[in-house]
Scaffold this motif. Structure first.
Motif, short mmCIF file in Angstrom:
data_model
loop_
_atom_site.label_atom_id
_atom_site.label_comp_id
_atom_site.label_asym_id
_atom_site.label_seq_id
_atom_site.Cartn_x
_atom_site.Cartn_y
_atom_site.Cartn_z
N GLY A 158 0.92 -1.29 0.10
CA GLY A 158 0.04 -0.05 0.12
C GLY A 158 0.97 1.17 0.16
N LEU A 159 2.27 1.10 0.05
CA LEU A 159 2.92 2.43 0.33
C LEU A 159 2.89 3.24 -0.93
CD1 LEU A 159 5.96 1.06 2.29
CD2 LEU A 159 4.30 2.30 3.19
N GLU A 160 2.92 2.53 -2.04
CA GLU A 160 3.14 3.21 -3.36
C GLU A 160 1.78 4.24 -3.29
OE1 GLU A 160 3.62 2.74 -8.27
OE2 GLU A 160 3.32 0.97 -6.70
N THR A 161 0.79 3.58 -3.11
CA THR A 161 -0.56 4.32 -3.19
C THR A 161 -0.56 5.66 -2.31
OG1 THR A 161 -1.71 2.47 -4.07
CG2 THR A 161 -2.96 4.26 -3.29
N PHE A 162 -0.03 5.40 -1.08
CA PHE A 162 -0.28 6.25 0.00
C PHE A 162 0.59 7.46 -0.11
CE2 PHE A 162 1.02 7.97 4.10
CZ PHE A 162 -0.47 8.57 4.66
N HIS A 218 -4.78 -5.39 15.68
CA HIS A 218 -5.04 -4.12 15.96
C HIS A 218 -4.09 -3.26 15.57
CE1 HIS A 218 -2.76 -5.11 19.42
NE2 HIS A 218 -2.39 -3.84 19.55
N ILE A 219 -4.32 -1.95 15.36
CA ILE A 219 -3.27 -0.59 15.31
C ILE A 219 -3.34 -0.21 16.51
CG2 ILE A 219 -2.85 1.23 13.53
CD1 ILE A 219 -4.55 0.07 11.57
N ALA A 262 -0.75 12.88 9.11
CA ALA A 262 -0.12 11.94 8.42
C ALA A 262 -0.53 10.68 9.28
CB ALA A 262 1.25 12.18 8.45
N VAL A 263 -0.55 10.86 10.68
CA VAL A 263 -0.81 9.42 11.44
C VAL A 263 -2.43 9.10 11.26
CG1 VAL A 263 -1.16 8.61 13.80
CG2 VAL A 263 0.76 10.02 13.21
N ARG A 264 -3.28 10.03 11.29
CA ARG A 264 -4.78 9.93 11.26
C ARG A 264 -5.11 9.04 9.72
NH1 ARG A 264 -5.70 14.99 13.19
NH2 ARG A 264 -6.26 15.60 10.97
N LEU A 265 -4.10 9.69 8.72
CA LEU A 265 -4.62 9.38 7.46
C LEU A 265 -4.03 8.00 7.21
CD1 LEU A 265 -4.08 12.55 5.62
CD2 LEU A 265 -6.13 11.40 5.72
N PHE A 266 -2.92 7.75 7.64
CA PHE A 266 -2.10 6.35 7.39
C PHE A 266 -3.09 5.18 8.10
CE2 PHE A 266 1.05 2.84 7.72
CZ PHE A 266 1.44 2.76 6.39
N VAL A 267 -3.47 5.53 9.31
CA VAL A 267 -4.24 4.63 10.06
C VAL A 267 -5.36 4.21 9.20
CG1 VAL A 267 -5.61 4.14 12.02
CG2 VAL A 267 -3.50 5.11 12.49
N ASP A 268 -6.24 5.23 9.03
CA ASP A 268 -7.61 4.95 8.18
C ASP A 268 -7.09 4.30 6.91
OD1 ASP A 268 -8.82 6.32 10.04
OD2 ASP A 268 -9.15 7.99 8.97
N PHE A 269 -6.05 4.76 6.09
CA PHE A 269 -5.70 4.03 5.01
C PHE A 269 -5.42 2.48 4.82
CE2 PHE A 269 -2.40 2.86 1.90
CZ PHE A 269 -2.83 3.31 0.73
N ILE A 270 -4.61 1.93 5.91
CA ILE A 270 -3.79 0.83 5.98
C ILE A 270 -5.14 -0.17 6.96
CG2 ILE A 270 -2.74 0.69 8.20
CD1 ILE A 270 -1.70 -0.43 4.80
N SER A 271 -5.89 0.53 7.67
CA SER A 271 -6.97 -0.25 8.47
C SER A 271 -7.83 -0.94 7.38
CB SER A 271 -7.76 0.33 9.53
OG SER A 271 -8.37 1.58 8.96
#
Length: 303
Positions: A111-115, A272-273, A284-293
């Motif tokens: 998922g890193l490329e997309t994020f 869990h995360i 950045a934290v909020r977006l990555f948590v939502d993205f990867i969850s």
């Protein structure tokens, strides 16, 4: 002021919610942590802020004054965060993310490329490990992991994704010709697979059909800290694996593996995360948590 801002932040929530339990639910923090933080603030200030017992909650006169200052400090911090966000314009900065090896690490990596394409000013350090890292001491912004015991982690915000159970599996050809298994002793004559890459022996904690617990000692024929390596070894008939059911369901359905002793399994773990409440303020934290969850939840689809 002698107290820390965090203590004031928690105290404001407790008073505003008229209790520790309600404040804990709002903040996602354990009641015991809030109680300790308020005691710390009282000790630093040298005054009693809240009179409390099992049936009574009353804010002292000085406590009401401190509450008004705590509210003002919180509003100032929120305004500062809004100003900083406007200046920043978009998520940025370094994120340190820990994730266990195997399917979770692959999902995050894929998922890193997309994020990063969506957020070009964010940088990510990905720590792939089974070690139990401390978010604060190890400077981890986001930890992806499975735990059955959350003791010592009450200061963290936890976003639960699903439950994990471990069970025994083997290749059909490994157990061909053997009588049906009914007891743990039936595994004694079979080669075992392990996940401890540091020791020659492992002890598996098991729960039986009636909830009883038993420790089962094995000397793995093949061991690896990569779940994918152990899964592949099980498929090839190198030994009996003790693996998460979320990753063995497909090989079992395809006939590559068969479950053994289904009444014996590992204790339930929560996948869990985890992140600290302060770090969650960062975009950045909020977006990555939502993205990867959303991507990690697919591990639990239909299981």
């Amino acid at each position: 002021m002698p107290g820390t801002f965090d203590d004031l932040y928690f105290y404001e929530a407790v008073v505003r919610n008229r209790g520790f339990s309600a404040a804990g639910r709002e903040l996602g923090v354990a009641k015991s942590v809030l109680s300790r933080r308020v005691r710390n603030l009282e000790e630093r200030l040298g005054v009693r802020l809240i009179e409390r017992n099992s049936s009574h909650f009353e804010v002292s006169e000085i406590g009401r004054d401190v509450f008004r200052h705590a509210q003002a400090a919180k509003l100032e911090m929120e305004e500062a965060a809004r100003v900083a966000a406007q200046v920043a314009g978009e998520p940025r900065g370094l994120l340190r993310v820990s994730v266990p090896p195997g399917a979770p690490a692959e999902i995050v990596s894929n998922g890193l490329e997309t994020f990063l394409g969506q957020h070009p000013k964010v940088r990510i350090q990905l720590i792939v490990t089974h070690r139990r890292l401390d978010l604060i001491e190890d400077r981890i912004d986001i930890a992806i992991r499975a735990r059955s015991d959350f003791s010592g982690e009450t200061d963290y915000v936890v976003k639960r994704l699903g439950a994990i159970r471990f069970g025994f599996v083997a290749s059909p050809r490994l157990i061909a010709g053997r009588a049906a298994m009914s007891d743990l002793d039936d595994l004694r004559g079979l080669p075992m697979l392990g996940r401890d890459d540091m020791h020659s022996e492992e002890v598996l904690l098991l729960q039986g059909p009636h909830g009883e617990e038993q420790r089962f000692r094995i000397e793995p024929r093949v061991a690896s800290n990569s779940i994918n390596v152990v899964l592949d070894a099980a498929r090839r008939g190198l030994g009996v694996g003790f693996l998460p059911k979320v990753i063995t369901a497909a090989p079992i359905a395809d006939g590559e593996l068969v479950p053994l002793l289904p009444d014996w399994q590992g204790p339930e773990s929560v996948f869990h995360i985890a992140f600290t409440s302060r770090r969650a303020m960062l975009p950045a934290v909020r977006l990555f948590v939502d993205f990867i969850s959303e991507r990690l939840k697919h591990l639990f689809t239909d299981h």
